[in-house]
Each structure stands twice: as structure tokens, then as C-alpha cells.
Write a protein that holds these residues in place. Structure first.
Motif, PDB file in Angstrom:
ATOM      1  N   TRP A 149     -12.578  45.454  34.391  1.00 42.93           N
ATOM      2  CA  TRP A 149     -13.641  44.992  34.603  1.00 42.93           C
ATOM      3  C   TRP A 149     -13.632  44.309  36.056  1.00 42.93           C
ATOM      4  O   TRP A 149     -14.752  43.917  36.631  1.00 42.93           O
ATOM      5  CB  TRP A 149     -14.155  43.907  33.836  1.00 42.93           C
ATOM      6  CG  TRP A 149     -14.361  44.638  32.174  1.00 42.93           C
ATOM      7  CD1 TRP A 149     -13.432  44.579  31.299  1.00 42.93           C
ATOM      8  CD2 TRP A 149     -15.635  44.695  31.896  1.00 42.93           C
ATOM      9  NE1 TRP A 149     -14.080  45.096  30.166  1.00 42.93           N
ATOM     10  CE2 TRP A 149     -15.556  45.174  30.555  1.00 42.93           C
ATOM     11  CE3 TRP A 149     -16.966  44.542  32.235  1.00 42.93           C
ATOM     12  CZ2 TRP A 149     -16.515  45.511  29.670  1.00 42.93           C
ATOM     13  CZ3 TRP A 149     -18.118  45.058  31.435  1.00 42.93           C
ATOM     14  CH2 TRP A 149     -17.973  45.328  30.304  1.00 42.93           C
ATOM     15  N   LYS A 174     -17.894  49.558  33.917  1.00 48.17           N
ATOM     16  CA  LYS A 174     -17.508  48.079  33.477  1.00 48.17           C
ATOM     17  C   LYS A 174     -17.358  47.395  34.891  1.00 48.17           C
ATOM     18  O   LYS A 174     -17.906  46.401  35.116  1.00 48.17           O
ATOM     19  CB  LYS A 174     -16.028  48.088  32.992  1.00 48.17           C
ATOM     20  CG  LYS A 174     -15.957  48.639  31.544  1.00 48.17           C
ATOM     21  CD  LYS A 174     -14.629  48.634  31.043  1.00 48.17           C
ATOM     22  CE  LYS A 174     -14.635  48.861  29.707  1.00 48.17           C
ATOM     23  NZ  LYS A 174     -13.168  49.157  29.017  1.00 48.17           N
ATOM     24  N   GLN A 175     -17.034  48.247  36.079  1.00 54.23           N
ATOM     25  CA  GLN A 175     -16.943  47.678  37.468  1.00 54.23           C
ATOM     26  C   GLN A 175     -18.389  47.347  38.007  1.00 54.23           C
ATOM     27  O   GLN A 175     -18.570  46.623  38.763  1.00 54.23           O
ATOM     28  CB  GLN A 175     -16.156  48.231  38.293  1.00 54.23           C
ATOM     29  CG  GLN A 175     -14.485  48.077  37.882  1.00 54.23           C
ATOM     30  CD  GLN A 175     -13.585  48.810  38.722  1.00 54.23           C
ATOM     31  OE1 GLN A 175     -13.860  49.727  39.550  1.00 54.23           O
ATOM     32  NE2 GLN A 175     -12.213  48.608  38.680  1.00 54.23           N
ATOM     33  N   SER A 216     -19.784  44.247  36.575  1.00 52.96           N
ATOM     34  CA  SER A 216     -19.180  43.103  37.209  1.00 52.96           C
ATOM     35  C   SER A 216     -19.589  42.975  38.682  1.00 52.96           C
ATOM     36  O   SER A 216     -19.735  41.778  39.284  1.00 52.96           O
ATOM     37  CB  SER A 216     -17.474  43.225  37.315  1.00 52.96           C
ATOM     38  OG  SER A 216     -17.043  43.189  35.941  1.00 52.96           O
TER      39      SER A 216
END
Length: 528
Positions: A328, A480-481, A484
Motif C-alpha cells: 500500500w 492499493k497504491q 494511498s
């Protein structure tokens, strides 16, 4: 706070097992039986008392399930090891259909503390009650929960959902015996399957347990485990020094330094998946401007707070999720300006964004000064200290802050009734191991009581939605990144530091273990 007692009687709330022979409550094993066990096995540790700041305000799992889980009184279908990997709990295996919309879990052979066997029917009732209340399960797209037979439980979902098993690690999904609930589905007795059975609860402070000799797993060497809630760090410090049975958590850093010098004590600490962070009402004036949120974040001297106040090396939070969640994490740029240069740059940027400074040095817009109340709580003794530091730091950029130290429950209450302006709190992102469930709960679709307030980002919502069905690990990592990065750029919540946990115990207690995911006290590992 008003204290209420759960007496050990049939008529009142109880946490006792039921004696099958005479249908009466049997709450505490006879002292002679305990003494016989201690004499037969000298390795048995008679008593440990966990001392921590978290109160037992209810038998409801939403309120106190985290303590029942940590004390190993009740268990979840899916567990986690110390590396944060999903592992067997009350379920020995699980499998999904081709599109991950139907999940089937096979149960192990186990007994509840009242002697009744663990069955799929008991799991069905327990989780259906959990689903009917505000809990993590309401984010899991569950259409139906049904027992297929005595040892298989099936979940039919409304859609494909790959992360589903991690949701069943959360403390609100603890499995209790059918006899635990009253006719309205409220918890009247805490009857679990864990290594320790509860024998008495005196809310909001005390819990007593005994080793459950019919536990399905390895039998603990600890005979009796008690829990004591104590909100004052000074009191917990004194207990660490005076009570050889005490395991003390959440001490202030000055106390930790003092206790290290005591040769009779042992201290261990570990990095945990918890972020100390700020949330604010994005709908309120000033906070609704990204330039302001960036200024507040940039003015925080995270390095000084981590190293000088918390005594943590490399604890600065450059983004929401700690390093344990590598998939993440996003790349961030560290400023090389001194703190004084940073403050000057912030004031320059705010002036360029249309803000002014009045004669008293207050930041204003349209002659209205930027002032607000920051709420926090003392259960974690470092929080009021950090709040005072933030107050001083933000004063340098012309922002006046009133710090209010109260009960942690004031934060979700203020979120619900709209009175909260800003809150400082510590948040565990590993409650379900995979942060996905908490990101959905606290950042997507407008957030929740402990998440964002009056903020929403459609791209974040869509990325989390795609993660529900994404089986390709690399594509899942990219999503996920993306999530974030959006949080990092828009700052609906501002991270400050990543936490460490410390526990203090007497040298005579062996096997002391800290859980980096804060799910267990690991009492079952203790011996003398």
C-alpha cells in the motif's frame, strides 16, 4: 464514570459456564482444584494481571470484543500469525467458488466454555447477530450466512469479493455460544472457545478468567488471567513496580525510561501497525481548502515528535499506512528545509493562496481568523503531549488551537453530531490484517466515525471497488497504491507518527510476547 457490576448469578448478566448436573452457575473452580494442578505442574504460572487503559464498557462485541479477543476468551474463524499472515482459527480451511462470491469454511473440533461443541449452527447465529449490528461485516457484501452441516458454514455474497476471509479476523466477528445471547440478540454471557474462560466481569474496570482445560489448542501454563483497566499512566507505572503479577501496557515514555532501571522488571517493545493521526471536518471553513490542510501537515515536526517525545527512531509517518503494509506504500519526497525555513515557506504559500495575517499575527481570510478546537484523550498518555506540541507549531503559522482532552468516545460522537472540528487519535490499521476492510470503512463512501469526515473521492471509491474482485497480485498492488496516493495528496486525514507498543512485566514471567498487530496479549505463551 458510573460502575456497574455483573454478579455471578443466574438472574443477572454473567460470564460463567453452566453446570450440566444441577443447572446452576459454576463460576470459579474450587481453590483446592487449582492448588492440586499447581502442585502437579510446578511450571504453571498461577496468576497474571493485564493492566491497560481500555475500559470494558459493555459485553457487546462492538464495544469490548477487542479485549475479549486479546485475552483469548473468544476466537474468530480466521486468525493471524505474528507475521500478519492469515492462519487457521476456528476454521481449519476455507475455499471460494470460481468468482469468489460464495465462501465455505470448515470448522475444527472445539468446545465452548459451557461444554457445548462448536457447531456451524452456533457460528451462524453468532455471525448473523454481528451482521445485524454496526460492524465490519456490513462492508463484506454478505447476502446469506447458513450452516451446511454441523461443521461447515457458508457465506453467500452479493458479488465477487476476494478479500472476504480477512474480514473474519475482526473482533466483532468473535464466535460466541448460542447461550451467550438473550432473546433480543444482545450479549448476556461471554461464552467463547478460547484458552481462558471468563468468570467475572466488573465493568468498566475488571475481568477475571481461568484456564480452559478443554481448550482445543495447546494448554496454557498460566492458570488465571485477569484484566484491569486503569486510565492513569502513573497508576499503571506503580503497579508495574509493586505487583509481580502485572503485565502493564501503554506507559508514558518517562515512566518507561524509569522502569528500565529496575533490575526486577523486563521491558519489550515492538513497532505496531498503528498510526497517530489527525482527522478534521472537511466541510468546515479553512479545512475545506487543501492549501490549509497541506500547511497544517507541513508545519508538524514529525522527527522531533517521534525521536524526542516518543523515543522512536524512524517513526515519522510520511503516509497513512506503516511500513508493515508495503503493497500500500507510495514514494514520498522528504523536505530538506530546516523547520524554521519550512514555517517561513508555509506562510509564504498561504499568503499566495489568498490568506492574510492580522496585526496579532493570526491567519485570516475575509477578516475571519483561523481558530478551532482539537479533541484528544489521555488513554494514550502521549496524545495530550503531542496535541500541545501541535498547538505550539501551528501558532507559528498563525493558527490558534484550543486543545480539549476528554474521553476517546467524544471523537465518534462529535463525528456523528457534527460538532467535531479536529481530533488527534491513534488508529490500528491491522484490525483485519489486510487494511482493505478499514480503508473501505473509513475512507470510502464518505467514511465513518473514526475515518474521514465530509470528504469523498470518486477515484478512491472506484479503486477500492476494483480491489474487491482483482485476483492479479500486481494489478491489486497498483490499485492499493492509487488509494494511498489519493489520501497522501488530499490529506483528508493527516498522519503524524507510527507507534510502538511497550509491555512491562516482572522478570519471573517468561514468554512475554508483543503482537505487532495488537490482536492478542499472547497469555497462552506465558510460564514461570
Amino acid at each position: 464514570m458510573k460502575k456497574w457490576l455483573i454478579p455471578l448469578t443466574v438472574a443477572a448478566f454473567s460470564v460463567a459456564a453452566c453446570d450440566e448436573k444441577n443447572n446452576t452457575q459454576t463460576n470459579v473452580e474450587k481453590p483446592t482444584a487449582q492448588n492440586e494442578q499447581l502442585q502437579k505442574n510446578p511450571e504453571i504460572l498461577p496468576l497474571v494481571t493485564v493492566v491497560a487503559p481500555w475500559e470494558l464498557n459493555s459485553l457487546d462485541l462492538n464495544q469490548s470484543g477487542v479485549i475479549f479477543q486479546r485475552m483469548n476468551i473468544a476466537e474468530t474463524l480466521v486468525e493471524a500469525n505474528l507475521e500478519g499472515q492469515l492462519s487457521e482459527g476456528l476454521a481449519t480451511k476455507w475455499m471460494a467458488n470460481e468468482d469468489s462470491s460464495v465462501w465455505t469454511f470448515t470448522l475444527r473440533e472445539a468446545k465452548f466454555h459451557n461444554g457445548q461443541p462448536l457447531t456451524a449452527q452456533a457460528v451462524e447465529k453468532s455471525l448473523k447477530i454481528a451482521l445485524s449490528k454496526p460492524s465490519i461485516l456490513q462492508k463484506a457484501f454478505i447476502k446469506e450466512i447458513k450452516a451446511l452441516n454441523s461443521n461447515q458454514i457458508q457465506f453467500e455474497l452479493t458479488k465477487s469479493f476476494v478479500p472476504f476471509p480477512s474480514f473474519l479476523t475482526h473482533y466483532t466477528t468473535l464466535i460466541l455460544a448460542e447461550e451467550s445471547f438473550d432473546e433480543k440478540g444482545n450479549v448476556a454471557q461471554v461464552i467463547g472457545t478460547g484458552a481462558f474462560k471468563a468468570t467475572k466481569i466488573e465493568a468498566p474496570q475488571k475481568l477475571e478468567t481461568l484456564r480452559f482445560d478443554e481448550y482445543w489448542g495447546n494448554k496454557p501454563q498460566l492458570q488465571q488471567a485477569n484484566y484491569l483497566a486503569s486510565s492513569r499512566s502513573e497508576t499503571r507505572t506503580l503497579m508495574a513496580q509493586s505487583d509481580k503479577t502485572a503485565l502493564v501496557f501503554n506507559l508514558d515514555k518517562a515512566s518507561v525510561a524509569r522502569l528500565k532501571a529496575d533490575p526486577n522488571l523486563q521491558l519489550i517493545n515492538t513497532s505496531i501497525a498503528r498510526t497517530t493521526q489527525l482527522k478534521m471536518d472537511i466541510a468546515k471553513p479553512f479545512f475545506n481548502d487543501l492549501a490549509i490542510r497541506q500547511a497544517l501537515s507541513q508545519a508538524i515536526n514529525r522527527k522531533a515528535i517521534a525521536e524526542q517525545i516518543l523515543k522512536i527512531q524512524d517513526g515519522m509517518a510520511d503516509q497513512i499506512l506503516p511500513k508493515a503494509f508495503s503493497e500500500w506504500r507510495v514514494n514520498t519526497t522528504e523536505s530538506h528545509l530546516s523547520h524554521e525555513e519550512t514555517i517561513a515557506k508555509i506562510k509564504e504559500n498561504l499568503t499566495a493562496s489568498g490568506y492574510q495575517y492580522n496585526a496579532e499575527g493570526q491567519l485570516t481570510k475575509g477578516d475571519k481568523p483561523f481558530t478551532f478546537t482539537l479533541k484528544t484523550y489521555s488513554d494514550r498518555p502521549e496524545l495530550p503531549i503531542i496535541a500541545t506540541i501541535l498547538q505550539a507549531e501551528w501558532k507559528k503559522i498563525g493558527v490558534d488551537v484550543n486543545v480539549s482532552v476528554g474521553n476517546f468516545s467524544e471523537i465518534p460522537l462529535g463525528h456523528q453530531n457534527g460538532t467535531l472540528e479536529m481530533a488527534l487519535y491513534a488508529f490500528n490499521y491491522a484490525k483485519t490484517l489486510d487494511p482493505f476492510a478499514l480503508m473501505v470503512q473509513d475512507f470510502a463512501n464518505g467514511g465513518s466515525d473514526w475515518g474521514v469526515m465530509n470528504w469523498r473521492n470518486e477515484n478512491l471509491d472506484q479503486a477500492l471497488k476494483k480491489l474487491e474482485t482483482e485476483n492479479d497480485p500486481e494489478k491489486a498492488k497498483q490499485l492499493k497504491q492509487q488509494v494511498s496516493q489519493i489520501i497522501h495528496d488530499e490529506l483528508p486525514i493527516i498522519p503524524i507518527v507510527y507507534d510502538q507498543q511497550t509491555v512491562v512485566g516482572h522478570q519471573s514471567i517468561r514468554g512475554l510476547t508483543l503482537d505487532p498487530f495488537e490482536r492478542r496479549f499472547y497469555l497462552e505463551k506465558l510460564s514461570k
